[in-house]
Design a protein around this motif. Structure first.
Motif, PDB file in Angstrom:
ATOM      1  N   ILE A 168       0.838  -1.379   0.000  1.00 38.25           N
ATOM      2  CA  ILE A 168      -0.048  -0.043   0.013  1.00 38.25           C
ATOM      3  C   ILE A 168       0.884   1.375  -0.168  1.00 38.25           C
ATOM      4  O   ILE A 168       1.745   1.413   0.964  1.00 38.25           O
ATOM      5  CB  ILE A 168      -0.836   0.246   1.170  1.00 38.25           C
ATOM      6  N   THR A 197       2.341   4.915  -2.500  1.00 30.36           N
ATOM      7  CA  THR A 197       2.799   5.306  -3.936  1.00 30.36           C
ATOM      8  C   THR A 197       4.365   5.702  -3.925  1.00 30.36           C
ATOM      9  O   THR A 197       4.667   6.470  -2.997  1.00 30.36           O
ATOM     10  CB  THR A 197       2.021   6.920  -4.100  1.00 30.36           C
ATOM     11  N   PRO A 198       5.195   5.029  -4.747  1.00 29.90           N
ATOM     12  CA  PRO A 198       6.511   5.286  -4.694  1.00 29.90           C
ATOM     13  C   PRO A 198       6.675   6.821  -4.871  1.00 29.90           C
ATOM     14  O   PRO A 198       6.119   7.417  -5.848  1.00 29.90           O
ATOM     15  CB  PRO A 198       6.919   4.437  -6.018  1.00 29.90           C
ATOM     16  N   ARG A 223      10.185  10.060  -4.719  1.00 28.90           N
ATOM     17  CA  ARG A 223      11.716  10.134  -4.910  1.00 28.90           C
ATOM     18  C   ARG A 223      12.334   9.558  -3.847  1.00 28.90           C
ATOM     19  O   ARG A 223      11.891   9.299  -2.709  1.00 28.90           O
ATOM     20  CB  ARG A 223      12.010  11.543  -4.719  1.00 28.90           C
ATOM     21  N   THR A 263      15.373  10.150  -2.509  1.00 32.69           N
ATOM     22  CA  THR A 263      16.559  10.657  -1.896  1.00 32.69           C
ATOM     23  C   THR A 263      17.006  10.264  -0.430  1.00 32.69           C
ATOM     24  O   THR A 263      16.124  10.201   0.197  1.00 32.69           O
ATOM     25  CB  THR A 263      16.161  12.391  -1.673  1.00 32.69           C
ATOM     26  N   GLY A 312      20.878   9.464   2.081  1.00 28.44           N
ATOM     27  CA  GLY A 312      22.236   9.611   2.160  1.00 28.44           C
ATOM     28  C   GLY A 312      22.778   9.266   3.504  1.00 28.44           C
ATOM     29  O   GLY A 312      22.180   9.068   4.627  1.00 28.44           O
ATOM     30  N   LEU A 344      19.849  10.315   8.791  1.00 29.51           N
ATOM     31  CA  LEU A 344      19.033  10.088  10.081  1.00 29.51           C
ATOM     32  C   LEU A 344      19.416  10.016  11.249  1.00 29.51           C
ATOM     33  O   LEU A 344      18.897   9.106  12.297  1.00 29.51           O
ATOM     34  CB  LEU A 344      18.072   8.715   9.486  1.00 29.51           C
ATOM     35  N   THR A 370      20.822   3.915   5.093  1.00 31.23           N
ATOM     36  CA  THR A 370      20.053   4.408   6.336  1.00 31.23           C
ATOM     37  C   THR A 370      19.289   3.465   7.320  1.00 31.23           C
ATOM     38  O   THR A 370      19.475   3.239   8.524  1.00 31.23           O
ATOM     39  CB  THR A 370      18.994   5.651   6.281  1.00 31.23           C
ATOM     40  N   GLU A 372      10.382  -1.407   0.924  1.00 31.57           N
ATOM     41  CA  GLU A 372      10.231  -0.505  -0.378  1.00 31.57           C
ATOM     42  C   GLU A 372       9.166  -0.828  -1.069  1.00 31.57           C
ATOM     43  O   GLU A 372       8.801  -1.995  -1.448  1.00 31.57           O
ATOM     44  CB  GLU A 372      11.473  -0.394  -1.060  1.00 31.57           C
ATOM     45  N   ARG A 416      14.435  -0.643  -6.137  1.00 31.50           N
ATOM     46  CA  ARG A 416      15.357  -0.488  -4.867  1.00 31.50           C
ATOM     47  C   ARG A 416      15.344  -1.635  -4.025  1.00 31.50           C
ATOM     48  O   ARG A 416      16.577  -1.682  -3.468  1.00 31.50           O
ATOM     49  CB  ARG A 416      14.437   0.674  -4.284  1.00 31.50           C
ATOM     50  N   GLY A 467       7.463  -3.869   0.233  1.00 30.19           N
ATOM     51  CA  GLY A 467       6.272  -3.523   1.034  1.00 30.19           C
ATOM     52  C   GLY A 467       6.131  -2.284   1.205  1.00 30.19           C
ATOM     53  O   GLY A 467       6.711  -1.354   0.999  1.00 30.19           O
ATOM     54  N   GLY A 468       4.658  -1.965   1.861  1.00 27.78           N
ATOM     55  CA  GLY A 468       4.133  -0.441   1.940  1.00 27.78           C
ATOM     56  C   GLY A 468       3.672  -0.353   3.268  1.00 27.78           C
ATOM     57  O   GLY A 468       4.228  -0.878   4.302  1.00 27.78           O
ATOM     58  N   ASN A 489      10.691  10.601   6.029  1.00 28.21           N
ATOM     59  CA  ASN A 489      10.904  11.274   4.679  1.00 28.21           C
ATOM     60  C   ASN A 489      10.028  10.435   3.700  1.00 28.21           C
ATOM     61  O   ASN A 489      10.293  10.398   2.378  1.00 28.21           O
ATOM     62  CB  ASN A 489      12.230  11.592   4.132  1.00 28.21           C
ATOM     63  N   VAL A 490       8.884   9.654   4.348  1.00 29.14           N
ATOM     64  CA  VAL A 490       8.172   8.720   3.481  1.00 29.14           C
ATOM     65  C   VAL A 490       6.712   9.658   3.106  1.00 29.14           C
ATOM     66  O   VAL A 490       6.405   9.857   1.954  1.00 29.14           O
ATOM     67  CB  VAL A 490       7.959   7.502   4.117  1.00 29.14           C
ATOM     68  N   GLN A 508       5.843  13.116   0.674  1.00 33.11           N
ATOM     69  CA  GLN A 508       5.230  13.399  -0.581  1.00 33.11           C
ATOM     70  C   GLN A 508       3.877  13.080  -0.830  1.00 33.11           C
ATOM     71  O   GLN A 508       3.592  12.915  -1.874  1.00 33.11           O
ATOM     72  CB  GLN A 508       6.162  12.874  -1.611  1.00 33.11           C
TER      73      GLN A 508
HETATM   74  C1  LIG Z   1      12.709  10.443   0.272  1.00 34.43           C
HETATM   75  S1  LIG Z   1      12.987   8.570   0.494  1.00 34.43           S
HETATM   76  C2  LIG Z   1      13.413   8.518   2.119  1.00 34.43           C
HETATM   77  C3  LIG Z   1      14.719   7.210   2.264  1.00 34.43           C
HETATM   78  C4  LIG Z   1      14.937   7.351   3.653  1.00 34.43           C
HETATM   79  N1  LIG Z   1      13.917   7.078   4.430  1.00 34.43           N
HETATM   80  C5  LIG Z   1      15.521   8.582   4.028  1.00 34.43           C
HETATM   81  O1  LIG Z   1      14.951   9.310   4.772  1.00 34.43           O
HETATM   82  O2  LIG Z   1      16.805   9.059   3.815  1.00 34.43           O
HETATM   83  C6  LIG Z   1      11.123   8.067   0.472  1.00 34.43           C
HETATM   84  C7  LIG Z   1      11.059   6.608   0.111  1.00 34.43           C
HETATM   85  O3  LIG Z   1      10.068   6.006   0.665  1.00 34.43           O
HETATM   86  C8  LIG Z   1       9.302   5.057  -0.526  1.00 34.43           C
HETATM   87  N2  LIG Z   1       7.789   5.018  -0.167  1.00 34.43           N
HETATM   88  C9  LIG Z   1       7.008   6.130  -0.210  1.00 34.43           C
HETATM   89  N3  LIG Z   1       5.901   5.536   0.050  1.00 34.43           N
HETATM   90  C10 LIG Z   1       6.026   4.190   0.447  1.00 34.43           C
HETATM   91  C11 LIG Z   1       4.997   3.282   1.158  1.00 34.43           C
HETATM   92  N4  LIG Z   1       4.114   3.429   1.445  1.00 34.43           N
HETATM   93  N5  LIG Z   1       5.774   2.274   1.825  1.00 34.43           N
HETATM   94  C12 LIG Z   1       6.951   1.866   1.582  1.00 34.43           C
HETATM   95  N6  LIG Z   1       7.810   3.005   1.044  1.00 34.43           N
HETATM   96  C13 LIG Z   1       7.337   4.122   0.458  1.00 34.43           C
HETATM   97  C14 LIG Z   1       9.829   5.888  -1.734  1.00 34.43           C
HETATM   98  O4  LIG Z   1       9.668   4.762  -2.686  1.00 34.43           O
HETATM   99  C15 LIG Z   1      11.269   6.325  -1.367  1.00 34.43           C
HETATM  100  O5  LIG Z   1      12.196   5.424  -1.932  1.00 34.43           O
END
Ligand SMILES: C[S@@+](CC[C@H](N)C(=O)[O-])C[C@H]1O[C@@H](n2cnc3c(N)ncnc32)[C@H](O)[C@@H]1O
Length: 270
Positions: free
Chosen positions: A8, A10-11, A13, A15, A17, A21, A55, A77, A82, A100-101, A116-117, A120
Motif C-alpha cells: 500500500i 505510492t512510490p 523520490r 533521496t 544519504g 537520519l 540508512t 520499499e 530499490r 512492502g508498503g 521522509n516517506v 510527498q
Molecule cells: C525520500 S525517500 C526516503 C529515504 C530514507 N528513508 C531517508 O529518509 O533518507 C522516500 C522513499 O519512501 C518510499 N515510499 C513511499 N511511500 C511508501 C510506502 N507507502 N511504503 C514503503 N515505501 C514507500 C519511496 O519509494 C522512496 O524510496
C-alpha cells in the motif's frame, strides 16, 4: 496458501544519504529502547529506505550496538528496483530488504521508522497511513514518523503507539541553525501546512523564535547555550517540554502531542 497483501502506497523520490537520519536514530536509541528490549521479537521496520539502503544499514548498526544485539531490521520499499538494488547490503537474519508498503508486508514489528516517506503524500492521507501502520504494530510497539533536510541538520518527527500520536520532537544541528523558524520547513506532513496563525505549532515556532532572539547574548558561549536558554524560556512560559536539558544540549526538544496537535483534522473532502 494466501497471497501476500499488495503493498500500500505510492512510490516517491528515493533521496537519501549516509548519516541523514543520525539525529532520529540517536533519539530512537534513547526513547524507544524500552519497547525494543521488552519485545518478544526485536523486529524493526525501516519503511521507505529509498534509492540506497544506507540508512537501514545504519539503523541496524546503531540499534544492535546500543540497544539489542539480536535486533532484526527489515527495510521495506514499494519500488521493486530499490528492493533488488539493496540486496548486496543484506546481512540476514539481522538485516533484510523486501517489498512492502503501509501494510508492512503483514509483519508485526516492535518499532517502525518511516523517515521522509509521508512528506510527498497529501496531508489528507496521513491519518489513514498512521492508522494502517500502528494497526500492524506488535503489542507495545512504536512508530516514529517524520522528516528531515537532505543532510539531516534539521528534523522533526512524531512518536506514535497503537493509541495514536504521543509527542513531537524538533531537532537541529545547532552550529548551523540560524533560527528555530528554519525547523518549520521540516515539520512532519501532518503539521507542515499548520504553521499558520491559530494553530498551536505556529505558536510554538513563534515562541521558540522570540526566545532565540532574546537569548542572543548567550551566543557568545556557543549555540548550545543559546538553545538551552531558548528551551528553558519557553518552558517557563508554560510549554510542556518533555525531555531534560541533557537532550536539549543535542539541539532537541520534545513536546506532548496534545500541546501542538492540529486544531481541526483535515478530511479528504476538504
Ligand atoms: C525520500 S525517500 C526516503 C529515504 C530514507 N528513508 C531517508 O529518509 O533518507 C522516500 C522513499 O519512501 C518510499 N515510499 C513511499 N511511500 C511508501 C510506502 N507507502 N511504503 C514503503 N515505501 C514507500 C519511496 O519509494 C522512496 O524510496
Amino acid at each position: 496458501m494466501s497471497r501476500p497483501a499488495r503493498p500500500i502506497g505510492t512510490p516517491t523520490r528515493g533521496t537519501t544519504g549516509p548519516n541523514r537520519l543520525r539525529r532520529m536514530d540517536n533519539w530512537i536509541v534513547e526513547n524507544c529502547a524500552d519497547a525494543l528490549l521488552a519485545a518478544a521479537d526485536p523486529l524493526v521496520i525501516d519503511l521507505g529506505y529509498g534509492a540506497t539502503p544506507v540508512t537501514a544499514v545504519e539503523l541496524r548498526a546503531r540499534l544492535a550496538a546500543r540497544v539489542r544485539a539480536d535486533v532484526r531490521v527489515v527495510g521495506l520499499e514499494l519500488d521493486p528496483v530499490r528492493v533488488a538494488a539493496a540486496q548486496p547490503a543484506a546481512d540476514p537474519p539481522g538485516l533484510i530488504f523486501a517489498r512492502g508498503g503501509f501494510e508492512l508486508a503483514s509483519l508485526r514489528p516492535a518499532l517502525v521508522r518511516a523517515a521522509n516517506v509521508l512528506r510527498q503524500y497529501d496531508e489528507s492521507e496521513v491519518a489513514g497511513a498512521w492508522a494502517t501502520l500502528t494497526g500492524q504494530l506488535a503489542p507495545g510497539g512504536l512508530l516514529v514518523e517524520g522528516t528531515c533536510d537532505e543532510l539531516g541538520r534539521l528534523g522533526a518527527w512524531v512518536l506514535l503507539d497503537a493509541d495514536g500520536p504521543r509527542s513531537l520532537t524538533l531537532a537541529a544541528r545547532l552550529s548551523t541553525l540560524r533560527s528555530p523558524a528554519e525547523l518549520a520547513e521540516r515539520l512532519p506532513k501532518v503539521l507542515i501546512h499548520r504553521n499558520v496563525p491559530g494553530e498551536r505549532v505556529h505558536d510554538l515556532i513563534h515562541a521558540l523564535d522570540d526566545a532565540w532572539r532574546s537569548a542572543a547574548g548567550y551566543a557568545t558561549f556557543g549555540p548550545r547555550q543559546r538553545w538551552l536558554h531558548t528551551v528553558a524560556a519557553i518552558r517557563t512560559q508554560g510549554w510542556p517540554i518533555l525531555d531534560r536539558p541533557r537532550r536539549w544540549c543535542l539541539g532537541e526538544l520534545t513536546i506532548p502531542w496534545p500541546a501542538i496537535a492540529p486544531h481541526r483534522p483535515r478530511h479528504p473532502a476538504d
